[in-house]
Write a protein that holds these residues in place. Structure first.
Motif, PDB file in Angstrom:
ATOM      1  N   GLY A  49      -3.825  33.419  -6.024  1.00  0.00           N
ATOM      2  CA  GLY A  49      -2.682  32.610  -5.621  1.00  0.00           C
ATOM      3  C   GLY A  49      -1.722  32.415  -6.776  1.00  0.00           C
ATOM      4  O   GLY A  49      -2.100  32.511  -7.948  1.00  0.00           O
ATOM      5  N   THR A  50      -0.476  32.117  -6.461  1.00  0.00           N
ATOM      6  CA  THR A  50       0.544  32.021  -7.507  1.00  0.00           C
ATOM      7  C   THR A  50       0.237  30.917  -8.511  1.00  0.00           C
ATOM      8  O   THR A  50       0.541  31.058  -9.699  1.00  0.00           O
ATOM      9  N   TYR A  91      -1.727  29.440  -2.748  1.00  0.00           N
ATOM     10  CA  TYR A  91      -0.984  30.657  -2.441  1.00  0.00           C
ATOM     11  C   TYR A  91       0.426  30.285  -1.983  1.00  0.00           C
ATOM     12  O   TYR A  91       0.625  29.236  -1.353  1.00  0.00           O
ATOM     13  N   PRO A 107      -0.101  38.091  -5.905  1.00  0.00           N
ATOM     14  CA  PRO A 107      -0.614  37.492  -4.663  1.00  0.00           C
ATOM     15  C   PRO A 107      -0.957  38.581  -3.646  1.00  0.00           C
ATOM     16  O   PRO A 107      -0.347  39.654  -3.643  1.00  0.00           O
TER      17      PRO A 107
END
Length: 296
Positions: free
Chosen positions: A132-133, A202, A102
């Protein structure tokens, strides 16, 4: 498929051809001359070909031997290259690690780790993807990434994980904002301000959304941006406030204030369950976990 020779037999054959004699080949390979002679004889028997003209004081390749010599030298070179490649991987001389990070961690946490790992293993290529994760989780599952940083929560249960970071999420405000002089800020007060937030996907945005859901608050989103410098500039100019990992708020004009109660995020390195790690990937995971500057 059964081959008529093995690499050792080809090595003996090539050595005899190069030295034009069995004695010299035996000395080069550190074996008895009788063993060299027997190996070449067995090779000729299996091929049903005569590979050498045997003269009283010297030997020379037959036409069949010359044809085999071309192929044998090429095979031995390839075998040596393969052996070298395996030795390099064993010694981590070469390899590749594809890791997804990230943006908040990519800018403020991982640079020294990546440089430190590269200094230790200069032959390993690092490919770093920012996302984003949630997207990183999808990329790991699709085999597009070897490793990725994920939030250690229920949505990441399908991945193998190693927790590496626990750090506080704090409110980020201009240094002249009324919150800047407080010891802490309640979620209610936080959501009473215009917010500058990351887009969906995110961990920054997921943290804020979860905080809002837990208290029944509604976020007043004034700006959406995944660019940390832009977000800081907007906050610094007083157009909204945000939340960051504490280490991200590291410059004049901004203040970091804890939530009440303090809010912590736990992040993990993750990879596809059951896929295992290459030596290079395992070395990277080990390096991150052993790094002396890691907050725990």
């Amino acid at each position: 498929m059964s081959l008529p020779f093995d690499l050792r037999a080809l090595q003996c054959f090539v050595s005899v051809a190069d030295h034009r004699g069995f004695s010299a080949a035996a000395r080069e390979l550190h074996v008895a001359q009788s063993a060299i002679s027997q190996t070449v004889a067995n090779l000729e028997k299996r091929l049903e070909l005569t590979l050498f003209h045997r003269h009283e004081r010297r030997i020379s390749l037959t036409a069949e031997g010359e044809a085999l010599y071309v192929h044998a030298t090429s095979l031995l070179e390839r075998a040596e290259a393969a052996h070298l490649a395996m030795r390099e991987l064993h010694g981590l001389v070469k390899g590749e690690v594809r890791i997804g990070i990230p943006s908040m961690l990519g800018s403020y946490y991982f640079p020294p780790l990546l440089m430190g790992f590269k200094a230790r293993h200069p032959g390993i290529r690092l490919t770093v993807v920012e996302a984003g994760t949630r997207r990183l989780q999808r990329m790991i599952n699709a085999g597009e990434l070897d490793l990725g940083v994920v939030i250690d929560d229920a949505t990441s249960q399908g991945l193998e994980r190693r927790r590496f970071l626990r750090e506080e999420m704090v409110v980020c405000v201009p240094e002249d904002h009324p919150f800047a002089g407080r010891a802490s800020v309640s979620p209610e007060d936080f959501f009473g301000e215009p917010l500058v937030l990351f887009q969906d996907g995110y961990f920054h945005r997921e943290f804020v959304d979860a905080l809002a859901d837990a208290g029944g608050h509604q976020a007043d989103v004034a700006f959406q941006s995944n660019l940390i410098p832009l977000t800081k500039a907007i906050v610094r100019q007083g157009f909204g406030i945000t939340t960051f990992l504490r280490r991200v708020i590291d410059e004049p004009g901004l203040a970091a204030v804890s939530f009440a109660p303090p809010a912590w995020l736990e992040l993990s390195l993750a990879w596809a369950r059951g896929s295992g790690l290459s030596r290079a990937e395992q070395a990277f995971v080990d390096f991150v976990l052993e790094h002396p500057d890691q907050p725990r």
